[in-house]
Design an enzyme around this catalytic site. Structure first.
Site, PDB file in Angstrom:
ATOM      1  N   CYS A   1      -1.951  -7.551  29.613  1.00 43.68           N
ATOM      2  CA  CYS A   1      -3.190  -7.473  28.835  1.00 43.68           C
ATOM      3  C   CYS A   1      -2.897  -7.595  27.344  1.00 43.68           C
ATOM      4  O   CYS A   1      -1.972  -6.949  26.836  1.00 43.68           O
ATOM      5  CB  CYS A   1      -3.890  -6.153  29.111  1.00 43.68           C
ATOM      6  SG  CYS A   1      -4.471  -6.034  30.800  1.00 43.68           S
TER       7      CYS A   1
ATOM      8  N   VAL B   1      -4.367   5.026  21.460  1.00 45.48           N
ATOM      9  CA  VAL B   1      -3.216   4.288  21.996  1.00 45.48           C
ATOM     10  C   VAL B   1      -3.323   2.810  21.630  1.00 45.48           C
ATOM     11  O   VAL B   1      -2.469   2.258  20.939  1.00 45.48           O
ATOM     12  CB  VAL B   1      -3.104   4.481  23.523  1.00 45.48           C
ATOM     13  CG1 VAL B   1      -2.011   3.589  24.092  1.00 45.48           C
ATOM     14  CG2 VAL B   1      -2.791   5.939  23.840  1.00 45.48           C
TER      15      VAL B   1
ATOM     16  N   ASP C   1      -6.049   3.005  29.856  1.00 45.05           N
ATOM     17  CA  ASP C   1      -6.570   2.148  30.937  1.00 45.05           C
ATOM     18  C   ASP C   1      -7.845   2.731  31.569  1.00 45.05           C
ATOM     19  O   ASP C   1      -8.601   2.013  32.219  1.00 45.05           O
ATOM     20  CB  ASP C   1      -5.510   1.974  32.038  1.00 45.05           C
ATOM     21  CG  ASP C   1      -4.166   1.528  31.498  1.00 45.05           C
ATOM     22  OD1 ASP C   1      -4.091   1.158  30.318  1.00 45.05           O
ATOM     23  OD2 ASP C   1      -3.192   1.561  32.253  1.00 45.05           O
TER      24      ASP C   1
ATOM     25  N   ARG D   1       1.413  -7.320  22.059  1.00 47.88           N
ATOM     26  CA  ARG D   1       1.869  -5.925  22.088  1.00 47.88           C
ATOM     27  C   ARG D   1       3.249  -5.827  21.456  1.00 47.88           C
ATOM     28  O   ARG D   1       4.033  -6.756  21.516  1.00 47.88           O
ATOM     29  CB  ARG D   1       1.855  -5.441  23.546  1.00 47.88           C
ATOM     30  CG  ARG D   1       0.411  -5.234  23.993  1.00 47.88           C
ATOM     31  CD  ARG D   1       0.215  -5.315  25.468  1.00 47.88           C
ATOM     32  NE  ARG D   1       0.778  -4.235  26.214  1.00 47.88           N
ATOM     33  CZ  ARG D   1       0.512  -4.027  27.510  1.00 47.88           C
ATOM     34  NH1 ARG D   1      -0.310  -4.838  28.159  1.00 47.88           N
ATOM     35  NH2 ARG D   1       1.061  -3.042  28.158  1.00 47.88           N
ATOM     36  N   PRO D   2       3.557  -4.681  20.811  1.00 42.89           N
ATOM     37  CA  PRO D   2       4.825  -4.577  20.080  1.00 42.89           C
ATOM     38  C   PRO D   2       6.032  -4.584  21.016  1.00 42.89           C
ATOM     39  O   PRO D   2       5.921  -4.180  22.176  1.00 42.89           O
ATOM     40  CB  PRO D   2       4.709  -3.232  19.362  1.00 42.89           C
ATOM     41  CG  PRO D   2       3.735  -2.439  20.168  1.00 42.89           C
ATOM     42  CD  PRO D   2       2.791  -3.431  20.781  1.00 42.89           C
TER      43      PRO D   2
ATOM     44  N   GLN E   1       9.894  -1.225  19.732  1.00 36.55           N
ATOM     45  CA  GLN E   1      10.348   0.047  20.308  1.00 36.55           C
ATOM     46  C   GLN E   1      11.430  -0.186  21.361  1.00 36.55           C
ATOM     47  O   GLN E   1      12.364   0.599  21.485  1.00 36.55           O
ATOM     48  CB  GLN E   1       9.170   0.865  20.878  1.00 36.55           C
ATOM     49  CG  GLN E   1       8.472   0.306  22.104  1.00 36.55           C
ATOM     50  CD  GLN E   1       7.382  -0.699  21.771  1.00 36.55           C
ATOM     51  OE1 GLN E   1       7.531  -1.499  20.855  1.00 36.55           O
ATOM     52  NE2 GLN E   1       6.296  -0.695  22.536  1.00 36.55           N
TER      53      GLN E   1
ATOM     54  N   LYS F   1       0.103   0.653  40.255  1.00 37.00           N
ATOM     55  CA  LYS F   1       0.687  -0.540  39.615  1.00 37.00           C
ATOM     56  C   LYS F   1       1.799  -0.173  38.630  1.00 37.00           C
ATOM     57  O   LYS F   1       2.909  -0.699  38.707  1.00 37.00           O
ATOM     58  CB  LYS F   1      -0.447  -1.267  38.887  1.00 37.00           C
ATOM     59  CG  LYS F   1      -0.054  -2.318  37.889  1.00 37.00           C
ATOM     60  CD  LYS F   1      -1.321  -2.989  37.374  1.00 37.00           C
ATOM     61  CE  LYS F   1      -1.093  -3.891  36.204  1.00 37.00           C
ATOM     62  NZ  LYS F   1      -0.954  -3.175  34.928  1.00 37.00           N
TER      63      LYS F   1
HETATM   64  C1  LIG Z   1       1.632   6.031  25.225  1.00 31.99           C
HETATM   65  C2  LIG Z   1       0.619   5.366  26.053  1.00 31.99           C
HETATM   66  O1  LIG Z   1      -0.430   5.941  26.258  1.00 31.99           O
HETATM   67  N1  LIG Z   1       0.952   4.175  26.556  1.00 31.99           N
HETATM   68  C3  LIG Z   1       0.038   3.254  27.239  1.00 31.99           C
HETATM   69  C4  LIG Z   1       0.538   1.852  26.913  1.00 31.99           C
HETATM   70  O2  LIG Z   1       1.855   1.734  27.387  1.00 31.99           O
HETATM   71  P1  LIG Z   1       2.819   0.595  26.840  1.00 31.99           P
HETATM   72  O3  LIG Z   1       4.145   0.979  27.405  1.00 31.99           O
HETATM   73  O4  LIG Z   1       2.285  -0.742  27.121  1.00 31.99           O
HETATM   74  O5  LIG Z   1       2.788   0.758  25.269  1.00 31.99           O
HETATM   75  P2  LIG Z   1       3.545   1.799  24.337  1.00 31.99           P
HETATM   76  O6  LIG Z   1       3.396   3.144  24.926  1.00 31.99           O
HETATM   77  O7  LIG Z   1       4.908   1.316  24.081  1.00 31.99           O
HETATM   78  O8  LIG Z   1       2.673   1.702  22.992  1.00 31.99           O
HETATM   79  C5  LIG Z   1       1.427   2.352  22.931  1.00 31.99           C
HETATM   80  C6  LIG Z   1       0.939   2.443  21.507  1.00 31.99           C
HETATM   81  O9  LIG Z   1       1.908   2.961  20.647  1.00 31.99           O
HETATM   82  C7  LIG Z   1       2.127   2.093  19.561  1.00 31.99           C
HETATM   83  N2  LIG Z   1       3.536   2.195  19.190  1.00 31.99           N
HETATM   84  C8  LIG Z   1       4.491   1.990  20.108  1.00 31.99           C
HETATM   85  C9  LIG Z   1       5.803   2.086  19.737  1.00 31.99           C
HETATM   86  C10 LIG Z   1       6.112   2.401  18.421  1.00 31.99           C
HETATM   87  O10 LIG Z   1       7.289   2.470  18.033  1.00 31.99           O
HETATM   88  N3  LIG Z   1       5.159   2.600  17.544  1.00 31.99           N
HETATM   89  C11 LIG Z   1       3.861   2.504  17.891  1.00 31.99           C
HETATM   90  O11 LIG Z   1       3.020   2.706  17.042  1.00 31.99           O
HETATM   91  C12 LIG Z   1       1.749   0.735  20.089  1.00 31.99           C
HETATM   92  O12 LIG Z   1       1.396  -0.165  19.052  1.00 31.99           O
HETATM   93  C13 LIG Z   1       0.551   1.099  20.905  1.00 31.99           C
HETATM   94  O13 LIG Z   1      -0.572   1.272  20.075  1.00 31.99           O
HETATM   95  O14 LIG Z   1      -0.317   0.911  27.504  1.00 31.99           O
HETATM   96  C14 LIG Z   1      -0.319   0.951  28.939  1.00 31.99           C
HETATM   97  C15 LIG Z   1      -1.232  -0.169  29.405  1.00 31.99           C
HETATM   98  O15 LIG Z   1      -2.499   0.029  28.876  1.00 31.99           O
HETATM   99  C16 LIG Z   1      -0.813   2.317  29.378  1.00 31.99           C
HETATM  100  O16 LIG Z   1      -0.755   2.408  30.770  1.00 31.99           O
HETATM  101  C17 LIG Z   1       0.017   3.428  28.744  1.00 31.99           C
HETATM  102  O17 LIG Z   1      -0.557   4.683  29.077  1.00 31.99           O
HETATM  103  C1  LIG Z   2      -3.002  -2.777  30.358  1.00 34.89           C
HETATM  104  C2  LIG Z   2      -2.700  -2.708  31.635  1.00 34.89           C
HETATM  105  O1  LIG Z   2      -1.634  -3.229  32.238  1.00 34.89           O
HETATM  106  P1  LIG Z   2      -0.386  -4.055  31.666  1.00 34.89           P
HETATM  107  O2  LIG Z   2       0.443  -3.082  30.921  1.00 34.89           O
HETATM  108  O3  LIG Z   2       0.251  -4.535  32.929  1.00 34.89           O
HETATM  109  O4  LIG Z   2      -0.897  -5.177  30.819  1.00 34.89           O
HETATM  110  C3  LIG Z   2      -3.561  -1.984  32.609  1.00 34.89           C
HETATM  111  O5  LIG Z   2      -3.101  -1.790  33.755  1.00 34.89           O
HETATM  112  O6  LIG Z   2      -4.708  -1.611  32.238  1.00 34.89           O
END
Ligand SMILES: CC(=O)N[C@H]1[C@@H](OP(=O)(O)OP(=O)(O)OC[C@H]2O[C@@H](n3ccc(=O)[nH]c3=O)[C@H](O)[C@@H]2O)O[C@H](CO)[C@@H](O)[C@@H]1O
Ligand SMILES: C=C(OP(=O)(O)O)C(=O)O
Length: 451
Positions: free
Chosen positions: A121, A354, A332, A131-132, A135, A27
């Protein structure tokens, strides 16, 4: 119990699973590969596509921009030459998180784009689960874009041209002390996608290392935007504002890593024998290395060395000590390891660095008989207390917690009700159907049927 009108899953647990399941494509990698294809000029045919809601929604968005999409199911071709529209339909964007990554392609072509708040999610640290997005904004500014962020998580971006830059992904760490390390996935993906169309060569230091990124890098390179890792692990991307060579390209997606973790957990919980087929062994084993290492420490063998993998339903023989981190196991995967830890001996520790609040499955697992405590983003799981209490109802609040709760219900010798099935369609082709084919007893009941 829940406001959703999606069916309730009525589970009668205690039955062994056995048989074959074909694992779909990943995915998260589909999202980045599609987004990368739209930054280029080549028709990209993606093989091993996951036929899930995430794919359908993203392809509907692509069509709404004028992209020609052919095929469907497991093989899909996208021809970005007709991309002439840049309005993102908020009703589609709201359904998946992956829509954020379509932004760089639209920005490169139209010089401006408004991205409504994305869905997916709700696992963020905010009380609302949002979610933020900061970034993404920061990364795009580095390429010369002007970005305004809305309170609701929307982004409005303008850039007459994007210019390559050098950036260290550690800069996007809000908290330098986080054990998760600096490898934020969202910042890395946004930077790579912006770099593909920027003028000049971008150097990214400390890029997020997972297959959702490495698959995108492969795709860019194949479509004429040269991308490679240096010996130090930096990523160099030569941007091509004209979109690359334009010749057609095929890309077979790596297997879905989290689906493999899901099935391995299902086999261990039900004591069955499940054979996974259609695997992409090399890339899968590389991407799953942290999960495979933890499984090995728990006495489980999951190593995918061929296109199929047999999982025998052995319970773990040792407790786990896990740190969920960008360079470690996926966040995940965490709910599945927690469930496995309830089966094993001893006390397991799981630190979530994370998504520090991604524990909504914990009270539900406790309701089924598990013994788990969470203090400061660390779960302590007392083994020898697997899900065992019949007659309970549990609610899944995101994709993976719902899948893990469904598996937990299958381990209960008796009946259980699982709410939240609407989350499953975004990440699994037909998890309930596949489980039933392997011997699970699951009926669906609409709220009207059941009240
Ligand atoms: C790095 C990591 O493992 N990322 C996970 C994250 O990706 P996804 O891309 O959704 O999220 P990010 O990697 O951007 O952020 C992950 C974490 O880092 C924090 N954050 C982000 C940017 C920043 O400037 N400062 C900060 O503190 C966010 O609040 C969060 O706690 O969720 C996805 C869905 O579950 C997972 O597949 C990814 O494996
Ligand atoms: C959090 C997940 O996905 P998404 O980033 O699409 O919300 C996930 O696949 O577990």
């Amino acid at each position: 119990m829940t406001t959703s009108s999606s069916p309730v899953l009525l589970v009668r647990g205690g039955h062994e699973l056995s048989g074959d399941v074909r694992v779909s494509g990943f995915k998260h990698a589909f999202v980045t590969v599609l987004a990368g294809a739209l930054t280029g000029r080549s028709t990209v045919t993606v093989d091993n596509c996951p036929d899930i809601e995430e794919t359908r929604v993203l392809l509907a968005l692509a069509r709404s921009f004028g992209v020609r999409v052919r095929g469907g199911g497991r093989t899909v071709s996208v021809d970005p030459s007709g991309l002439t529209e840049h309005a993102l339909d908020p009703r589609l964007v709201d359904r998946v998180h992956g829509a954020v990554y379509l932004l760089p392609a639209l920005l490169a072509r139209f010089g401006q784009v408004r991205l409504p708040a994305a869905g997916g999610c709700r696992i963020g640290d905010a009380a609302s689960g949002a979610r933020p997005v900061h970034q993404y904004a920061e990364v795009l500014r580095r390429f010369g874009a002007e970005v305004a962020t809305g309170q609701d998580g929307s982004l409005t971006v303008r850039a007459d041209r994007m210019t390559a830059c050098e950036l260290d992904l550690r800069d996007w760490t809000a908290d330098r002390e986080l054990r998760t390390g600096p490898l934020y996935s969202g910042a890395t993906k946004m930077a790579i996608l912006a770099a593909a169309s920027a003028r000049g060569t971008t150097r990214l230091r400390h890029p997020y290392p997972k297959p959702d990124v490495t698959e995108l890098v492969r795709l860019l390179d194949a479509t004429g935007r040269p991308a490679r890792y240096t010996p130090e692990g930096d990523l160099l991307i030569e941007g091509r504002p004209d979109g690359g060579h334009g010749r057609p390209v095929r890309h077979e997606l790596v297997s879905d890593l989290i689906e493999v973790v899901t099935w391995a957990t299902a086999a261990a919980l039900t004591g069955g024998k499940v054979r996974l087929t259609g695997l992409t062994p090399g890339r899968l084993a590389a991407g799953l290395a942290p999960e495979i290492a933890v499984a090995r420490d728990m006495g489980l063998s999951w190593h995918p060395t061929a296109r199929s993998l047999v999982l025998t339903g052995e319970p773990p023989s040792a407790a786990a000590d896990i740190t969920v981190a960008s360079h470690g196991i996926y966040s995940d995967s965490q709910p599945f390891f927690m469930l496995l830890a309830t089966l094993g001996p001893g006390v397991s520790h799981i630190r979530e660095t994370v998504w520090r609040r991604r524990f909504t499955h914990v009270p539900e697992l406790r309701r089924l008989g598990a013994d788990i405590e969470v203090v400061d983003a660390e779960a302590r799981v007392l083994g020898g207390h697997p899900p065992s209490r019949p007659g309970q109802s549990v609610v899944g609040r995101d994709l993976r917690s719902t899948a893990a709760l469904l598996l937990a219900a299958l381990a209960v010798p008796g009946r259980a009700r699982v709410y939240g099935s609407e989350h499953l369609v975004r990440g699994y082709e037909d998890l309930v159907g596949d489980l039933v084919r392997l011997g699970a007893r699951i009926r669906t009941e609409s709220h009207e049927d059941g009240g």
